[in-house]
Write an enzyme that holds these catalytic residues in place. Structure first.
Site, PDB file in Angstrom:
ATOM      1  N   ASP A   6      37.650  26.304  46.985  1.00  0.00           N
ATOM      2  CA  ASP A   6      38.322  27.534  46.525  1.00  0.00           C
ATOM      3  C   ASP A   6      37.448  28.180  45.447  1.00  0.00           C
ATOM      4  O   ASP A   6      37.056  27.525  44.479  1.00  0.00           O
ATOM      5  CB  ASP A   6      39.703  27.171  45.946  1.00  0.00           C
ATOM      6  CG  ASP A   6      40.548  28.407  45.678  1.00  0.00           C
ATOM      7  OD1 ASP A   6      41.654  28.483  46.214  1.00  0.00           O
ATOM      8  OD2 ASP A   6      40.102  29.289  44.922  1.00  0.00           O
ATOM      9  N   ASP A 100      38.902  33.417  50.015  1.00  0.00           N
ATOM     10  CA  ASP A 100      38.061  32.604  49.125  1.00  0.00           C
ATOM     11  C   ASP A 100      38.316  31.111  49.227  1.00  0.00           C
ATOM     12  O   ASP A 100      37.964  30.365  48.333  1.00  0.00           O
ATOM     13  CB  ASP A 100      38.227  33.081  47.673  1.00  0.00           C
ATOM     14  CG  ASP A 100      39.399  32.437  46.968  1.00  0.00           C
ATOM     15  OD1 ASP A 100      40.417  32.189  47.635  1.00  0.00           O
ATOM     16  OD2 ASP A 100      39.286  32.174  45.757  1.00  0.00           O
ATOM     17  N   GLU A 101      38.953  30.687  50.304  1.00  0.00           N
ATOM     18  CA  GLU A 101      39.148  29.233  50.417  1.00  0.00           C
ATOM     19  C   GLU A 101      39.008  28.772  51.854  1.00  0.00           C
ATOM     20  O   GLU A 101      39.278  29.524  52.799  1.00  0.00           O
ATOM     21  CB  GLU A 101      40.493  28.807  49.831  1.00  0.00           C
ATOM     22  CG  GLU A 101      41.673  29.407  50.509  1.00  0.00           C
ATOM     23  CD  GLU A 101      43.007  28.910  49.943  1.00  0.00           C
ATOM     24  OE1 GLU A 101      43.219  27.693  49.845  1.00  0.00           O
ATOM     25  OE2 GLU A 101      43.838  29.772  49.632  1.00  0.00           O
TER      26      GLU A 101
HETATM   27  P1  TTP Z   1      43.059  32.834  44.482  1.00  0.00           P
HETATM   28  O1  TTP Z   1      42.093  31.812  44.988  1.00  0.00           O
HETATM   29  O2  TTP Z   1      44.509  32.508  44.503  1.00  0.00           O
HETATM   30  O3  TTP Z   1      42.719  33.189  42.971  1.00  0.00           O
HETATM   31  P2  TTP Z   1      41.327  33.297  42.248  1.00  0.00           P
HETATM   32  O4  TTP Z   1      40.181  32.909  43.126  1.00  0.00           O
HETATM   33  O5  TTP Z   1      41.213  34.655  41.647  1.00  0.00           O
HETATM   34  O6  TTP Z   1      41.475  32.275  41.048  1.00  0.00           O
HETATM   35  P3  TTP Z   1      41.412  30.684  41.079  1.00  0.00           P
HETATM   36  O7  TTP Z   1      40.208  30.303  40.273  1.00  0.00           O
HETATM   37  O8  TTP Z   1      42.673  30.240  40.436  1.00  0.00           O
HETATM   38  O9  TTP Z   1      41.307  30.249  42.507  1.00  0.00           O
HETATM   39  O10 TTP Z   1      42.879  34.193  45.268  1.00  0.00           O
HETATM   40  C1  TTP Z   1      41.610  34.645  45.713  1.00  0.00           C
HETATM   41  C2  TTP Z   1      41.507  36.139  45.548  1.00  0.00           C
HETATM   42  O11 TTP Z   1      42.535  36.784  46.275  1.00  0.00           O
HETATM   43  C3  TTP Z   1      41.645  36.594  44.113  1.00  0.00           C
HETATM   44  O12 TTP Z   1      40.418  36.613  43.421  1.00  0.00           O
HETATM   45  C4  TTP Z   1      42.236  37.971  44.261  1.00  0.00           C
HETATM   46  C5  TTP Z   1      43.002  37.929  45.556  1.00  0.00           C
HETATM   47  N1  TTP Z   1      44.448  37.847  45.289  1.00  0.00           N
HETATM   48  C6  TTP Z   1      45.203  39.034  45.306  1.00  0.00           C
HETATM   49  O13 TTP Z   1      44.671  40.100  45.562  1.00  0.00           O
HETATM   50  N2  TTP Z   1      46.554  38.962  45.035  1.00  0.00           N
HETATM   51  C7  TTP Z   1      47.170  37.789  44.740  1.00  0.00           C
HETATM   52  O14 TTP Z   1      48.401  37.770  44.483  1.00  0.00           O
HETATM   53  C8  TTP Z   1      46.393  36.575  44.722  1.00  0.00           C
HETATM   54  C9  TTP Z   1      47.041  35.242  44.398  1.00  0.00           C
HETATM   55  C10 TTP Z   1      45.047  36.655  44.990  1.00  0.00           C
HETATM   56 MG    MG Z   2      40.248  31.144  44.232  1.00  0.00          MG
END
Ligand code: TTP
Ligand code: MG
Length: 405
Positions: A6, A100-101
């Site tokens: 992730d 992103d995962e």
């Molecule tokens: P995530 O992997 O949930 O968050 P992140 O990568 O920003 O942070 P983390 O380090 O905790 O993993 O989500 C990936 C991307 O998806 C995030 O950068 C932005 C987008 N996203 C949205 O647009 N709306 C949302 O509600 C969420 C949870 C994520």
């Molecule tokens: Mg993330």
């Protein structure tokens, strides 16, 4: 062994990488209107308690000097593709689950690339070298634990749950951390005094069944360390949707239809990119008091043109009592078929079907222009004066992209 990767604060990290002035700053990726919602927050902003899905005004209250950056959906998709390509160097079994995962099944790859930890380090190194970004990785014998592990040591972390410590980990894992256990299930869990995943084993199967149905069976398996879902087993998309939180509540039918059309176009473009046709269209409306309704209908034929999707969405809209002002509008499609599969046409020429086919050709041409020159170079005249939707509807970014993946 299964790995789950992730990216760390993905959208925010991309923006900080591309603009040195943003590095070290508390920033959010979001629309700019007061009603926008935070897509993601940089780690600097998270120290103030800001997180994804938080209304922007609230984030600004927590951190008045917050920097707000507009999202760039196309850029994130480009980076996502490169990241997934790096993962596929280590195993052919890569399952992207969002922008992103991804899960990776690395069974049998150890002789080539080393232990799970060594593979994770190599991935982190290549992602950093080639994209200038960090990611966190979890490793476990089953997929749900790999996902939980990747979140335990962010950013740039690695966590491994192996066979030896798995039972103890499960016994003490807070039930709310298990993917799929939402707020409603948590209420029922608390009533049954279930705090950790291990506690599930105490419940008689009938109780699990009556209280939680299918999810009860799944939790029972997970509590014994069994997660039969293979990596790569969930790649079939069941729906594509797009929704927009409006910059102001609306009620005028013309405004509502304009937003509906914009959503239908985004959904149609994603659908055509996959070269699919759909047989169901749905709409979602959230009112100013946060109540929400969805409506779904079967289409008369298999469709992919934005116009046809919009027409169906409009029919659904007529079934909604529009007495309250509207805050969010969404359109979705489902029940897919590959466009190359033969379709039974009606024997008597149907003008609507012929028009659909013609619009599909127009849409394919417009999609090609957008792909080449950017999504803003061509649009329907009806939408040209539209100021209702954010250029980058933040709540919608990840969802739209997830759908595409
Ligand atoms: P995530 O992997 O949930 O968050 P992140 O990568 O920003 O942070 P983390 O380090 O905790 O993993 O989500 C990936 C991307 O998806 C995030 O950068 C932005 C987008 N996203 C949205 O647009 N709306 C949302 O509600 C969420 C949870 C994520
Ligand atoms: Mg993330």
């Amino acid at each position: 062994m299964i790995l789950h990767m992730d990216m760390d604060a993905f959208f925010a990290s991309v923006e900080q990488r591309d603009n040195p002035r943003l590095r070290g700053k508390a920033l959010v990726v979001s629309g700019h209107s007061k009603r926008s919602v935070v897509s993601t927050a940089s780690y600097e902003a998270r120290k103030f308690g800001i997180h994804s899905a938080m209304p922007l005004f609230q984030a600004l209250r927590l951190c008045p000097h917050l920097t707000i950056v507009s999202g760039n959906r196309e850029k994130y998709i480009r980076d996502s593709k490169k990241i997934m390509e790096i993962l596929s160097r280590f195993t052919p079994l890569v399952e992207p689950v969002s922008i992103d995962e991804a899960y990776m099944d690395i069974q049998g790859c150890e002789t080539l690339f080393g232990s799970p930890k060594q593979i994770a380090m190599k991935i982190q190194h290549q992602v950093a070298q080639e994209l200038g970004l960090t990611c966190s990785i979890g490793a476990a014998p089953v997929r749900f634990l790999a996902k939980i592990a990747s979140d335990m040591n962010k950013p740039n972390g690695f966590t491994m749950i192996d066979k030896d410590n798995m039972a103890e980990f499960i016994n003490t894992l807070p039930i709310g951390k298990v993917p799929g256990v939402g707020k409603q299930a948590m209420v029922a869990m608390t009533a049954l005094n279930i705090q950790c995943l291990g506690d599930i084993q105490r419940l008689p199967p009938q109780v699990l069944d009556t209280k939680f149905g299918k999810m009860g069976q799944r939790l029972s398996a997970l509590s014994r360390g069994i997660d039969p879902t293979p990596v790569g087993g969930r790649t079939v998309r069941k729906s594509i949707s797009s929704e927009t939180t409006l910059s102001q509540d609306i009620s005028a039918p013309a405004d509502i239809k304009q937003v509906l059309l914009a959503c239908a176009q985004r959904v149609g473009k994603d659908l055509r990119k996959k070269r699919w046709l759909c047989h169901h269209v749905s709409i979602k409306i959230k009112f100013s008091d946060f109540t929400q309704i969805t409506r779904v209908k079967k289409t008369r034929s298999w469709i992919s043109s934005s116009n046809a999707i919009y027409d169906e969405a409009r029919i659904l809209l007529h079934r909604v009592n529009l007495k309250k002002r509207i805050r969010l509008i969404g359109v979705g499609v489902s029940h897919f078929m590959d466009e190359s599969r033969p379709v039974q046409m009606s024997l008597i020429p149907d003008p609507a079907e012929i028009a659909n086919k013609q619009w599909e050709s127009v849409d394919h041409a417009v999609d090609a222009v957008m792909d080449k020159f950017g999504s803003n170079v061509i649009q329907k005249a009806t939408l040209a004066q539209g100021k209702l939707c954010d250029k980058n509807p933040t709540g919608d970014i990840s969802r739209g992209i997830k759908d595409m993946i």
